[in-house]
Design an enzyme around this catalytic site. Structure first.
Site, PDB file in Angstrom:
ATOM      1  CG  ASP A  69      -2.054   0.985   1.119  1.00 30.20           C
ATOM      2  OD1 ASP A  69      -2.059   1.783   0.162  1.00 30.20           O
ATOM      3  OD2 ASP A  69      -2.923   0.975   2.003  1.00 30.20           O
ATOM      4  CG  ASN A 115      10.253  -4.383  -5.937  1.00 30.59           C
ATOM      5  OD1 ASN A 115      10.493  -3.186  -6.114  1.00 30.59           O
ATOM      6  ND2 ASN A 115      10.547  -5.019  -4.793  1.00 30.59           N
ATOM      7  CG  PHE A 119      11.572   4.673  -3.196  1.00 29.42           C
ATOM      8  CD1 PHE A 119      11.414   3.376  -2.740  1.00 29.42           C
ATOM      9  CD2 PHE A 119      12.551   5.463  -2.611  1.00 29.42           C
ATOM     10  CE1 PHE A 119      12.216   2.866  -1.722  1.00 29.42           C
ATOM     11  CE2 PHE A 119      13.352   4.978  -1.588  1.00 29.42           C
ATOM     12  CZ  PHE A 119      13.187   3.671  -1.148  1.00 29.42           C
ATOM     13  CB  SER A 183      14.996   0.478  -1.560  1.00 27.52           C
ATOM     14  OG  SER A 183      14.630   0.143  -2.890  1.00 27.52           O
ATOM     15  CG  ASN A 185      14.518  -1.761  -6.690  1.00 29.53           C
ATOM     16  OD1 ASN A 185      15.286  -2.438  -7.372  1.00 29.53           O
ATOM     17  ND2 ASN A 185      13.559  -2.287  -5.944  1.00 29.53           N
ATOM     18  CB  THR A 186      16.607   4.592  -4.667  1.00 29.40           C
ATOM     19  OG1 THR A 186      15.184   4.540  -4.726  1.00 29.40           O
ATOM     20  CG2 THR A 186      17.051   6.046  -4.746  1.00 29.40           C
ATOM     21  CE  LYS A 221      12.059  -3.184   4.824  1.00 28.66           C
ATOM     22  NZ  LYS A 221      10.739  -3.097   4.169  1.00 28.66           N
ATOM     23  CG  ASN A 255      14.370  -3.209   1.761  1.00 27.39           C
ATOM     24  OD1 ASN A 255      13.618  -3.693   0.918  1.00 27.39           O
ATOM     25  ND2 ASN A 255      14.402  -1.913   2.015  1.00 27.39           N
ATOM     26  CE1 TYR A 326       3.460  -6.897  -1.860  1.00 27.07           C
ATOM     27  CE2 TYR A 326       5.585  -5.830  -1.691  1.00 27.07           C
ATOM     28  CZ  TYR A 326       4.441  -6.084  -2.392  1.00 27.07           C
ATOM     29  OH  TYR A 326       4.250  -5.517  -3.632  1.00 27.07           O
ATOM     30  CB  THR A 327       6.389 -12.060  -1.098  1.00 31.08           C
ATOM     31  OG1 THR A 327       7.240 -10.943  -1.397  1.00 31.08           O
ATOM     32  CG2 THR A 327       6.382 -13.012  -2.275  1.00 31.08           C
TER      33      THR A 327
END
Length: 367
Positions: A69, A115, A119, A183, A185-186, A221, A255, A326-327
């Site tokens: 979410d 994924n 963000f 993360s 991914n950043t 985290k 993470n 989550y997953t």
């Protein structure tokens, strides 16, 4: 119903399209008067699972992890499913589209997801509006933490500004903050996890929270991909940090990972962070190590590969006070929180624990 009807239909769709469809439906369900209250009452966890942490009641140790979410659109429904808390986001001060699609991939044979979302979110202002509207309607059935990050185009040397802006936008409507520096991914974000950088960043964010609303918990985290020495240094840096006599409230371990060890699905070659079953053993081991390092100074939130009550219980025994999923929710459906809660009660009784808090870290103690 989920396994027989909804899941087969959703899994025929592109993963991100299915995600948006699910989120839209969950948000709409949360707006039906009385519905989430009825679900919350039917999904109420057993009292032996309730804990008081940071001055708040958490009716179950099981929570919803960040990433599902992203804009706090479906808090009403998610907090009604039996979760003890929900973590929304990651949110950045300014809206950003994230990375180009496709950027979300299922690996069913590995019970995993990859994924590289980056963000993607509507910004902290929109999230504040969503949470305020839900507060006014009285449909939040559990505490809601906000996972905060920096915008992709913000240089690392100015990262603290973005995290502080997120706090300023959301401190009135959040029940806690999670600082996301892990993360994959950043670009460059994970370099902020190094002990020195982490202390500086977290110290500035902590000072802002303590000024605006000092009772709010602030957690950090961490990544599962650090070397042992780096992980230990970062854990110690967080545990020892104090601002005006007050410190960080807890650790989230961990993470997503860049590792692809043991994967079988063709999507294993996709770039991005891996979540799901392959992280179960690694994250449980990291929780045990963090628990050993901090020796009870901070609560730990365990994340990674929790698909069953036994998985959650293993992380609790390793030292996690709270556990997130989550997953597994993608693969198992909305009945998962109630099943895990019921299973945890049975496991606690089997092992002679009167309360879930008695089991936290028990795997490291002689019995």
């Amino acid at each position: 119903m989920y396994a027989r009807f909804a899941k087969p239909l959703l899994f025929r769709l592109d993963a991100e399209r299915a995600h948006h469809l699910t989120m839209g439906g969950a948000a709409l369900a949360g707006q039906i008067p009385g519905l989430t209250g009825l679900i919350a009452e039917r999904s109420r966890p057993h009292p032996v699972l309730s804990q008081t942490l940071w001055g708040r009641a958490y009716r179950s140790p099981l929570g919803l992890a960040a990433g599902l979410d992203k804009n706090a659109e479906a808090v009403a429904l998610f907090t009604a499913l039996g979760f003890g808390f929900a973590e929304v986001g990651t949110v950045t001060p300014r809206p950003q589209p994230g990375n180009p699609a496709p950027r979300l991939f299922r690996l069913p044979s590995d019970a995993a997801l990859i994924n590289r979302m980056g963000f993607n979110n509507l910004g902290s202002g929109r999230m504040a509006q969503n949470l305020m509207a839900q507060n006014l309607r009285g449909v939040r059935h559990a505490p809601v933490w906000v996972n905060i990050g920096k915008n992709k185009d913000t240089p690392n040397e100015e990262a603290a500004r973005d995290y502080i802006d997120g706090v300023r936008a959301l401190y009135r409507v959040a029940d806690g903050f999670v600082i996301n520096v892990s993360s994959p991914n950043t670009p460059g974000l994970r370099s902020l996890q190094a002990a020195g950088e982490l202390s500086k960043l977290v110290g500035e964010v902590l000072a802002e929270v303590r000024t605006l609303r000092p009772e709010l918990p602030v957690l950090v985290k961490l990544s599962p991909d650090m070397e042992a020495g780096e992980f230990a240094a970062s854990v110690e840096a967080v545990a020892e940090l104090r601002v005006s006599g007050l410190g960080v409230s807890g650790l989230v371990v961990s993470n997503t990972t860049l590792s692809r060890e043991g994967l079988s699905h063709a999507h294993r070659a996709e770039a991005g962070g891996l979540s799901g079953r392959p992280l179960e053993a690694r994250t449980t081991a990291l929780i045990a190590e963090a628990h050993r390092l901090i020796a009870g100074r901070l609560p730990i939130v365990g994340v990674g590969g929790v698909f069953s009550a036994q998985d959650a219980y293993a992380k609790i025994l390793a030292g996690a006070s709270l556990v997130e999923v989550y997953t597994s929710l993608v693969y198992e459906g909305p009945g998962l929180p109630a099943r895990i809660n019921a299973g945890l009660v049975n496991l606690l009784r089997r092992d002679g624990f009167n309360h879930v808090s008695d089991a936290v870290g028990a795997g490291a103690r002689p019995r």
